[in-house]
Design a protein around this motif. Structure first.
Motif, PDB file in Angstrom:
ATOM      1  N   LEU A  56       8.817  -1.194  -6.246  1.00  0.00           N
ATOM      2  CA  LEU A  56       9.829  -0.290  -5.681  1.00  0.00           C
ATOM      3  C   LEU A  56      10.731   0.248  -6.786  1.00  0.00           C
ATOM      4  O   LEU A  56      11.061   1.449  -6.806  1.00  0.00           O
ATOM      5  CB  LEU A  56      10.641  -1.019  -4.617  1.00  0.00           C
ATOM      6  CG  LEU A  56      11.802  -0.227  -3.994  1.00  0.00           C
ATOM      7  CD1 LEU A  56      11.303   1.026  -3.288  1.00  0.00           C
ATOM      8  CD2 LEU A  56      12.608  -1.108  -3.039  1.00  0.00           C
ATOM      9  N   GLN A  57      11.154  -0.610  -7.715  1.00  0.00           N
ATOM     10  CA  GLN A  57      11.979  -0.153  -8.834  1.00  0.00           C
ATOM     11  C   GLN A  57      11.209   0.849  -9.711  1.00  0.00           C
ATOM     12  O   GLN A  57      11.801   1.828 -10.202  1.00  0.00           O
ATOM     13  CB  GLN A  57      12.415  -1.355  -9.670  1.00  0.00           C
ATOM     14  CG  GLN A  57      13.316  -2.336  -8.928  1.00  0.00           C
ATOM     15  CD  GLN A  57      13.637  -3.556  -9.772  1.00  0.00           C
ATOM     16  OE1 GLN A  57      13.432  -3.568 -10.987  1.00  0.00           O
ATOM     17  NE2 GLN A  57      14.152  -4.598  -9.132  1.00  0.00           N
ATOM     18  N   PHE A  58       9.930   0.604  -9.880  1.00  0.00           N
ATOM     19  CA  PHE A  58       9.113   1.534 -10.661  1.00  0.00           C
ATOM     20  C   PHE A  58       9.092   2.913 -10.006  1.00  0.00           C
ATOM     21  O   PHE A  58       9.227   3.946 -10.686  1.00  0.00           O
ATOM     22  CB  PHE A  58       7.690   0.971 -10.794  1.00  0.00           C
ATOM     23  CG  PHE A  58       6.745   1.860 -11.540  1.00  0.00           C
ATOM     24  CD1 PHE A  58       6.909   2.117 -12.892  1.00  0.00           C
ATOM     25  CD2 PHE A  58       5.666   2.446 -10.890  1.00  0.00           C
ATOM     26  CE1 PHE A  58       6.018   2.936 -13.570  1.00  0.00           C
ATOM     27  CE2 PHE A  58       4.778   3.261 -11.573  1.00  0.00           C
ATOM     28  CZ  PHE A  58       4.961   3.502 -12.924  1.00  0.00           C
ATOM     29  N   ASN A  59       8.952   2.943  -8.699  1.00  0.00           N
ATOM     30  CA  ASN A  59       8.970   4.232  -7.992  1.00  0.00           C
ATOM     31  C   ASN A  59      10.328   4.918  -8.131  1.00  0.00           C
ATOM     32  O   ASN A  59      10.401   6.145  -8.263  1.00  0.00           O
ATOM     33  CB  ASN A  59       8.637   4.021  -6.523  1.00  0.00           C
ATOM     34  CG  ASN A  59       7.180   3.634  -6.322  1.00  0.00           C
ATOM     35  OD1 ASN A  59       6.372   3.733  -7.227  1.00  0.00           O
ATOM     36  ND2 ASN A  59       6.843   3.184  -5.119  1.00  0.00           N
ATOM     37  N   GLN A  60      11.395   4.131  -8.103  1.00  0.00           N
ATOM     38  CA  GLN A  60      12.730   4.724  -8.269  1.00  0.00           C
ATOM     39  C   GLN A  60      12.898   5.313  -9.659  1.00  0.00           C
ATOM     40  O   GLN A  60      13.524   6.380  -9.825  1.00  0.00           O
ATOM     41  CB  GLN A  60      13.793   3.654  -7.993  1.00  0.00           C
ATOM     42  CG  GLN A  60      13.840   3.197  -6.546  1.00  0.00           C
ATOM     43  CD  GLN A  60      14.769   2.024  -6.325  1.00  0.00           C
ATOM     44  OE1 GLN A  60      15.254   1.407  -7.285  1.00  0.00           O
ATOM     45  NE2 GLN A  60      15.027   1.691  -5.063  1.00  0.00           N
ATOM     46  N   LEU A  61      12.336   4.645 -10.681  1.00  0.00           N
ATOM     47  CA  LEU A  61      12.397   5.196 -12.034  1.00  0.00           C
ATOM     48  C   LEU A  61      11.601   6.501 -12.132  1.00  0.00           C
ATOM     49  O   LEU A  61      12.027   7.441 -12.813  1.00  0.00           O
ATOM     50  CB  LEU A  61      11.848   4.176 -13.034  1.00  0.00           C
ATOM     51  CG  LEU A  61      12.669   2.902 -13.236  1.00  0.00           C
ATOM     52  CD1 LEU A  61      11.927   1.920 -14.132  1.00  0.00           C
ATOM     53  CD2 LEU A  61      14.025   3.244 -13.843  1.00  0.00           C
ATOM     54  N   PRO A 117       0.810  -1.232   0.000  1.00  0.00           N
ATOM     55  CA  PRO A 117       0.000   0.000   0.000  1.00  0.00           C
ATOM     56  C   PRO A 117       0.833   1.267   0.000  1.00  0.00           C
ATOM     57  O   PRO A 117       0.492   2.255  -0.669  1.00  0.00           O
ATOM     58  CB  PRO A 117      -0.837  -0.127   1.274  1.00  0.00           C
ATOM     59  CG  PRO A 117      -0.900  -1.597   1.531  1.00  0.00           C
ATOM     60  CD  PRO A 117       0.422  -2.132   1.109  1.00  0.00           C
ATOM     61  N   ASP A 118       1.946   1.247   0.759  1.00  0.00           N
ATOM     62  CA  ASP A 118       2.815   2.426   0.774  1.00  0.00           C
ATOM     63  C   ASP A 118       3.477   2.636  -0.582  1.00  0.00           C
ATOM     64  O   ASP A 118       3.652   3.777  -1.032  1.00  0.00           O
ATOM     65  CB  ASP A 118       3.881   2.271   1.867  1.00  0.00           C
ATOM     66  CG  ASP A 118       3.278   2.243   3.261  1.00  0.00           C
ATOM     67  OD1 ASP A 118       2.146   2.766   3.416  1.00  0.00           O
ATOM     68  OD2 ASP A 118       3.907   1.701   4.183  1.00  0.00           O
ATOM     69  N   LEU A 119       3.860   1.537  -1.249  1.00  0.00           N
ATOM     70  CA  LEU A 119       4.500   1.656  -2.557  1.00  0.00           C
ATOM     71  C   LEU A 119       3.524   2.222  -3.598  1.00  0.00           C
ATOM     72  O   LEU A 119       3.893   3.073  -4.413  1.00  0.00           O
ATOM     73  CB  LEU A 119       5.017   0.286  -3.011  1.00  0.00           C
ATOM     74  CG  LEU A 119       6.172  -0.302  -2.189  1.00  0.00           C
ATOM     75  CD1 LEU A 119       6.486  -1.723  -2.656  1.00  0.00           C
ATOM     76  CD2 LEU A 119       7.416   0.565  -2.297  1.00  0.00           C
ATOM     77  N   LEU A 120       2.287   1.747  -3.565  1.00  0.00           N
ATOM     78  CA  LEU A 120       1.289   2.271  -4.503  1.00  0.00           C
ATOM     79  C   LEU A 120       0.985   3.738  -4.238  1.00  0.00           C
ATOM     80  O   LEU A 120       0.842   4.543  -5.173  1.00  0.00           O
ATOM     81  CB  LEU A 120       0.005   1.443  -4.408  1.00  0.00           C
ATOM     82  CG  LEU A 120       0.087   0.000  -4.928  1.00  0.00           C
ATOM     83  CD1 LEU A 120      -1.187  -0.750  -4.604  1.00  0.00           C
ATOM     84  CD2 LEU A 120       0.344  -0.021  -6.420  1.00  0.00           C
ATOM     85  N   ARG A 121       0.909   4.100  -2.959  1.00  0.00           N
ATOM     86  CA  ARG A 121       0.644   5.492  -2.615  1.00  0.00           C
ATOM     87  C   ARG A 121       1.807   6.380  -3.068  1.00  0.00           C
ATOM     88  O   ARG A 121       1.594   7.497  -3.575  1.00  0.00           O
ATOM     89  CB  ARG A 121       0.425   5.614  -1.111  1.00  0.00           C
ATOM     90  CG  ARG A 121      -0.094   6.983  -0.679  1.00  0.00           C
ATOM     91  CD  ARG A 121      -0.295   7.031   0.837  1.00  0.00           C
ATOM     92  NE  ARG A 121      -1.157   5.948   1.291  1.00  0.00           N
ATOM     93  CZ  ARG A 121      -0.717   4.908   1.997  1.00  0.00           C
ATOM     94  NH1 ARG A 121       0.563   4.807   2.318  1.00  0.00           N
ATOM     95  NH2 ARG A 121      -1.565   3.963   2.389  1.00  0.00           N
ATOM     96  N   CYS A 122       3.020   5.869  -2.917  1.00  0.00           N
ATOM     97  CA  CYS A 122       4.187   6.644  -3.341  1.00  0.00           C
ATOM     98  C   CYS A 122       4.195   6.853  -4.862  1.00  0.00           C
ATOM     99  O   CYS A 122       4.490   7.954  -5.347  1.00  0.00           O
ATOM    100  CB  CYS A 122       5.461   5.937  -2.883  1.00  0.00           C
ATOM    101  SG  CYS A 122       6.982   6.787  -3.351  1.00  0.00           S
ATOM    102  N   SER A 123       3.865   5.814  -5.618  1.00  0.00           N
ATOM    103  CA  SER A 123       3.853   5.961  -7.076  1.00  0.00           C
ATOM    104  C   SER A 123       2.745   6.923  -7.519  1.00  0.00           C
ATOM    105  O   SER A 123       2.914   7.677  -8.487  1.00  0.00           O
ATOM    106  CB  SER A 123       3.667   4.589  -7.734  1.00  0.00           C
ATOM    107  OG  SER A 123       2.416   4.034  -7.371  1.00  0.00           O
TER     108      SER A 123
END
Length: 267
Positions: free
Chosen positions: A253-258, A211-217
């Motif tokens: 997580l890699q998607f958010n980093q990109l 959920p945190d990763l989706l919210r971040c993206s």
């Protein structure tokens, strides 16, 4: 037809009537008191004239009666009104009109297919949350996972204080007993398995929480002001996926980093 008067040696010939069935003429001869006239009728002008001449000759040859009181001259009968001759009938029938070109029935055109709905202006990744797949049913017995957590803590050499510090950073509380979600237990176990013995709990990577990763993206996509096509293109180019829900936690997580790298380049 109007009257036509034709003087001849035997007298004046007048055409009184002519049509397709008969012709009537009058011949007048003599002068003064000896003036005589006779009518003739025939199917042709020649026959009508011949009959009129015969009657005129008979009238001239008969001598007038002697000592007879002169007959009161009768008023001449009014000449019949001329009858217009019918239009001559042509020998051949008039040519038939050319056939009218038949209109070819054109097939009714198929209605055009409906135009595709325009893509939303805002990214569906950021504004319209993607449908979240239902998580697998949680098992009633978590003993296997909790036993694995104990083994990982022994491998790392962490005590209760070190575990509490890590839990505080990762989940916001220092006690393992407050992990009431099966997904949190699994994420905690995955994070411990990625650590090396002797890792410091204050700097060790915290577990990935979806959920945190989706919210971040969502936040990163909103800052980039990307449309849905741009976000999907990055997913297809880097991961071969069309949706974030198809990514694992590590790939997310890699998607958010990109996305962070794209934000740095844009700024």
């Amino acid at each position: 037809m109007g009257r036509d008067a034709t003087p001849t040696a035997a007298g004046l010939v007048e055409l009184l009537h002519a049509d397709a069935q008969r012709v009537i003429v009058r011949i007048t001869a003599g002068q003064g008191a000896a003036l005589q006239s006779a009518l003739g009728e025939g199917s042709t002008a020649e026959m009508a004239e011949d009959r009129a001449r015969q009657r005129l000759a008979q009238a001239v040859a008969q001598p007038p009666a002697r000592n007879a009181a002169p007959a009161r001259a009768k008023a001449p009968a009014p000449a019949p009104a001329p009858v217009a001759a019918p239009a001559p009938v042509p020998d051949t029938a008039p040519p038939s009109p050319p056939p009218q070109p038949q209109l070819e029935l054109q097939p009714t055109p198929e209605p055009p297919p409906p135009a595709p709905a325009p893509a939303p202006a805002l990214t569906e990744l950021a504004v319209m949350p993607e449908p979240v797949h239902e998580p697998p049913a949680e098992p009633e017995d978590w003993s296997e996972e909790l036993t694995a957590v104990e083994m990982e803590l022994q491998r790392l050499g962490w005590q209760r204080e070190q575990e509490g510090e890590f839990l505080q950073r990762a989940f916001g509380h220092p006690s393992r007993t407050r992990l009431v979600n099966y997904a949190d237990v699994v994420a905690y176990l995955k994070a411990l398995r990625c650590l090396e013995p002797g890792s410091a709990p204050g700097s060790a990577p915290v577990p990935l929480r979806r959920p945190d990763l989706l919210r971040c993206s969502d936040e990163l996509l909103g800052q980039l002001q990307w449309g849905a096509a741009q976000g999907r293109q990055l997913l297809e180019e880097q991961f071969g996926k069309a949706s974030r829900q198809q990514l694992s936690d590590e790939q997310l997580l890699q998607f958010n980093q990109l996305l962070e790298e794209q934000l740095i380049k844009a700024s």
